[in-house]
Design a protein around this motif. Structure first.
Motif, mmCIF file in Angstrom:
data_model
loop_
_atom_site.group_PDB
_atom_site.id
_atom_site.type_symbol
_atom_site.label_atom_id
_atom_site.label_comp_id
_atom_site.label_asym_id
_atom_site.label_seq_id
_atom_site.Cartn_x
_atom_site.Cartn_y
_atom_site.Cartn_z
ATOM 1 N N VAL A 130 0.808 -1.237 -0.051
ATOM 2 C CA VAL A 130 -0.145 0.028 0.068
ATOM 3 C C VAL A 130 0.958 1.378 -0.123
ATOM 4 C CG1 VAL A 130 -2.006 -1.139 1.149
ATOM 5 C CG2 VAL A 130 -0.198 -0.064 2.753
ATOM 6 N N GLY A 131 2.271 0.955 -0.300
ATOM 7 C CA GLY A 131 3.074 2.453 -0.210
ATOM 8 C C GLY A 131 3.508 2.684 0.925
ATOM 9 N N CYS A 132 3.676 1.635 2.060
ATOM 10 C CA CYS A 132 4.023 1.974 3.450
ATOM 11 C C CYS A 132 5.426 1.542 3.306
ATOM 12 C CB CYS A 132 3.371 1.282 4.341
ATOM 13 S SG CYS A 132 3.928 1.023 5.962
ATOM 14 N N PRO A 228 0.571 4.084 -4.610
ATOM 15 C CA PRO A 228 -0.701 4.020 -4.133
ATOM 16 C C PRO A 228 -1.552 4.350 -5.222
ATOM 17 C CG PRO A 228 0.172 5.159 -2.258
ATOM 18 C CD PRO A 228 1.176 4.758 -3.476
ATOM 19 N N ASP A 229 -2.715 3.443 -5.650
ATOM 20 C CA ASP A 229 -3.798 4.228 -6.667
ATOM 21 C C ASP A 229 -4.950 3.782 -6.227
ATOM 22 O OD1 ASP A 229 -4.175 1.308 -6.342
ATOM 23 O OD2 ASP A 229 -3.438 0.790 -8.424
ATOM 24 N N GLU A 230 -6.193 4.132 -6.796
ATOM 25 C CA GLU A 230 -7.684 4.014 -6.500
ATOM 26 C C GLU A 230 -7.705 2.699 -5.680
ATOM 27 O OE1 GLU A 230 -6.737 4.602 -9.567
ATOM 28 O OE2 GLU A 230 -7.588 6.582 -9.758
ATOM 29 N N LYS A 231 -7.272 1.537 -5.849
ATOM 30 C CA LYS A 231 -7.665 0.406 -5.422
ATOM 31 C C LYS A 231 -6.893 0.238 -3.951
ATOM 32 C CE LYS A 231 -5.936 -1.740 -9.249
ATOM 33 N NZ LYS A 231 -5.563 -3.022 -10.078
ATOM 34 N N GLU A 241 -6.510 12.159 -2.302
ATOM 35 C CA GLU A 241 -5.626 13.535 -1.848
ATOM 36 C C GLU A 241 -4.827 13.385 -0.889
ATOM 37 O OE1 GLU A 241 -9.989 14.132 -1.298
ATOM 38 O OE2 GLU A 241 -9.332 13.096 -3.092
ATOM 39 N N ASP A 242 -5.117 12.266 -0.106
ATOM 40 C CA ASP A 242 -4.049 12.100 1.070
ATOM 41 C C ASP A 242 -2.537 11.421 0.733
ATOM 42 O OD1 ASP A 242 -6.010 12.875 2.793
ATOM 43 O OD2 ASP A 242 -6.650 10.633 2.971
ATOM 44 N N VAL A 243 -2.722 10.934 -0.641
ATOM 45 C CA VAL A 243 -1.435 10.292 -1.114
ATOM 46 C C VAL A 243 -1.001 10.776 -2.569
ATOM 47 C CG1 VAL A 243 -2.077 7.946 -0.103
ATOM 48 C CG2 VAL A 243 -2.903 8.496 -2.716
ATOM 49 N N ASP A 244 -1.369 12.240 -2.626
ATOM 50 C CA ASP A 244 -1.142 12.893 -3.820
ATOM 51 C C ASP A 244 0.295 13.051 -3.953
ATOM 52 O OD1 ASP A 244 -0.991 14.909 -2.323
ATOM 53 O OD2 ASP A 244 -2.630 16.157 -3.459
ATOM 54 N N TRP A 245 1.157 13.096 -2.897
ATOM 55 C CA TRP A 245 2.510 13.538 -2.946
ATOM 56 C C TRP A 245 3.357 12.255 -3.248
ATOM 57 C CZ3 TRP A 245 5.151 10.734 0.924
ATOM 58 C CH2 TRP A 245 4.550 10.237 2.110
#
Lengths: 417, 166
Positions: A130-132, A228-231, A241-245
């Motif tokens: 999940v990009g963690c 991270p993407d929509e899934k 928006e929380d992960v746009d960076w």
């Protein structure tokens, strides 16, 4: 020069504009995971170090999974010590039989995109799905984090792995990561981060990405990250928006780039007794099996059980088949979807969610000369019984197909994959 | 212990943590209870034959696999003076530093050393086997700080204002 995913996460964590590989920095830890095997040692070290309170009890998760349910009288000691530690220091996040730690950490929302998480288990790399940024540490370092909330790290180099195209019908995320480990070898990513991208990766479910990040440690990786993407956002219950960076810059610096055409990949197995001993299934087809194991934090998710049930429907197993869902939630979903009934009718032995057979403590251990095809992450000497057990690691599709014949068998296409 | 000599035990590449201490024995109460099972899947006799001050020489990726800190703790409990390997897995490396187990990286000694040889280590400088020497590097400062403090537990005790003996 831009930044890779890991560089963005670390820089944001320490409040820097940018970090570079090789830099040694102290990060603020967002969450930690301790499991039952190591809690007695963590508790000991924590008090020996002179700490009297946790830096933040909400950020600490204690999960009982390796010893659930107990298989030896001494195992109980771990739960008693864990419960006492939780009580004494106000620890609320305790899971006593909900599933395997690496499944629960993202499933229950403890590890989220952009977080930095450490766990007392090498497969902590899993939450990169999940990009963690998550990685395994020992119990002494865990004790120091419990007291301080911080850990020093060396900013790692990144290996970019691109998989473009469409995977063949009988090839799954498990085959992708096994092939990658075979190419990198067991130490090819040591101290480094794997960053996955490409259209085949975009098409994967979070569960499939989890299979890949779970096994990245088998090539020595410190972490394995997916943008991270929509899934991801739906699974982790966060907004886009929380992960746009959280994306790698186009001009980011990679120490190595590995590219694959998804159409070229085939079903593979890690053959005894090293995870990087990768062969196409066709090369060992026909090898007689004593047991098949479908489950674990690598491949015990709903989509894995769906594949197994789809293949086994209407068939009877020709050897022992052990099925272990990764969590209680998955177990219940699989019951509801009818997968468990299908698997049970085919002759499967279905166990409670837990580490059991994967860590060789219980639930189907084997003896000299026996062979097992398993979907978990390690085939080391003695991992599932004696040191003369032959362990082959493969996908749920290969495992289920082989359970029908009792021999290693190449899977046919999987419906809907 | 700037310079020391020990008898060599030779192991191969990818000595994983399940070999160093199988999961079966991790629930034993203490490291002392576990140490007799060290390296048992590969060499059941080894733990009982290792003597204080011996040196383990291995290939690449020593300590790969799980995060179990019992792995370096057992090697230390067997009183091994140091491990010399071509490379180490990341978690094992951190765990060893935190527990004061000395790790040395060298990728040449493996070609010439035999089990039972006597090998001399001059810290931060070289390995010596007979009349041949092999250069070795010293560790980065932040790791030497932890080692100099006597391991991570002692470093944290100092942070928390606890005085300890020795």
């Amino acid at each position: 020069m831009g930044s890779t995913l890991i560089e963005k996460i670390v820089a944001r964590n320490i409040g820097a504009d940018q970090v570079k590989p090789g830099q040694i920095v102290t990060v603020n830890v967002d969450r930690v995971m301790i499991h039952d095997i190591f809690i007695p040692f963590v508790a000991d070290k924590f008090e020996e170090m002179g700490f009297t309170s946790l830096w933040d009890p909400d950020k600490v998760v204690l999960i009982y999974d390796h010893l659930i349910p107990t298989s030896a009288v001494e195992d109980v000691r771990h739960f008693k010590i864990g419960d006492a530690f939780a009580e004494k220091y106000g620890l609320k996040n305790v899971h006593r039989s909900d599933g395997i730690c690496h499944q629960l950490m993202t499933e229950a929302g403890y590890a989220k995109p952009g977080n930095i998480v450490f766990g007392t288990d090498s497969h902590t790399t899993t939450y990169g799905c999940v990009g963690c940024f998550s990685s395994g540490i020992g119990y002494t370092e865990m004790a120091s984090i419990l007291g301080t909330g911080q850990l020093w790290i060396r900013v790692p180099e990144t290996i970019k792995v691109v998989v473009n195209g469409t995977l063949p019908d009988n090839v799954t995320a498990k085959d992708v990561i096994l092939r990658l480990i075979g190419d990198l070898r067991s130490d090819g990513a040591t101290y480094k981060v794997l960053e996955l991208s490409g259209s085949a990766v975009d098409a994967m479910s979070v569960a499939s990405r989890m299979t890949i990040s779970n096994m990245a440690i088998e090539a020595g990786a410190k972490a394995c990250l997916f943008r991270p993407d929509e899934k991801t956002c739906e699974y982790s219950r966060v907004n886009m928006e929380d992960v746009d960076w959280l994306y790698p810059d186009e001009d980011a610096d990679y120490c190595r780039v590995m590219e694959y055409r998804a159409e070229d990949l085939v079903p593979v197995l890690a053959c005894p007794s090293q995870v990087d001993n990768i062969k196409p299934v066709t090369e060992v087809e026909g090898t007689e099996l004593d047991q098949v194991f479908i489950g674990s934090c690598t491949n015990g998710r709903l989509e894995d059980l769906a594949v197994a049930a789809g293949i086994l429907k209407g068939h009877t197993t020709a050897c022992k088949l052990i099925v272990t869902p990764a969590s209680r939630k998955i177990y219940m979903e699989a019951i509801k979807a009818g997968y468990m009934e299908t698997l049970a009718k085919a002759g499967a032995i279905i166990t409670q969610p837990g580490c059991g057979l994967c860590c060789g403590r219980a639930g189907g251990i084997l003896t000299d000369g026996e062979k097992v095809l398993a979907t978990n992450n390690r085939n080391f000497l003695g991992r599932m019984g004696t040191s003369k057990v032959g362990i082959y690691l493969g996908s749920p599709a290969t495992a289920a197909t082989s359970a029908i014949t009792g021999k290693i068998t190449v899977p046919k296409g999987i419906q809907g994959n | 212990m700037n310079k020391f000599t020990g008898k060599v035990w030779v192991l191969g590449d990818d000595i994983d943590t399940d070999i160093i201490i199988p999961t079966d024995y991790l629930a034993l109460p203490t490291i002392e209870d576990m140490k007799q099972y060290g390296f048992s899947p590969l060499r059941p006799e080894l733990a009982s034959r290792i003597q204080e001050g011996d040196i383990i020489v291995a290939g690449k990726n020593f300590g790969c696999g799980s995060s179990r800190e019992q792995a370096p703790e057992i090697i230390k409990a067997l009183k091994v003076a140091c491990v010399i390997a071509k490379s180490y897995a990341r978690i094992f490396f951190r765990n060893s530093i935190n527990n004061g187990l000395l790790l040395i990286e060298n990728d040449q000694i493996q070609d010439v050393v035999k089990e039972g040889d006597m090998l001399t280590v001059q810290m931060g400088e070289y390995l010596q086997l007979g009349d041949r020497t092999f250069p070795i590097a010293s560790l980065p400062d932040n790791l030497m700080d932890i080692i100099n403090a006597g391991g991570l537990v002692k470093a944290m005790q100092r942070r928390n204002g606890i005085e300890t003996e020795d």
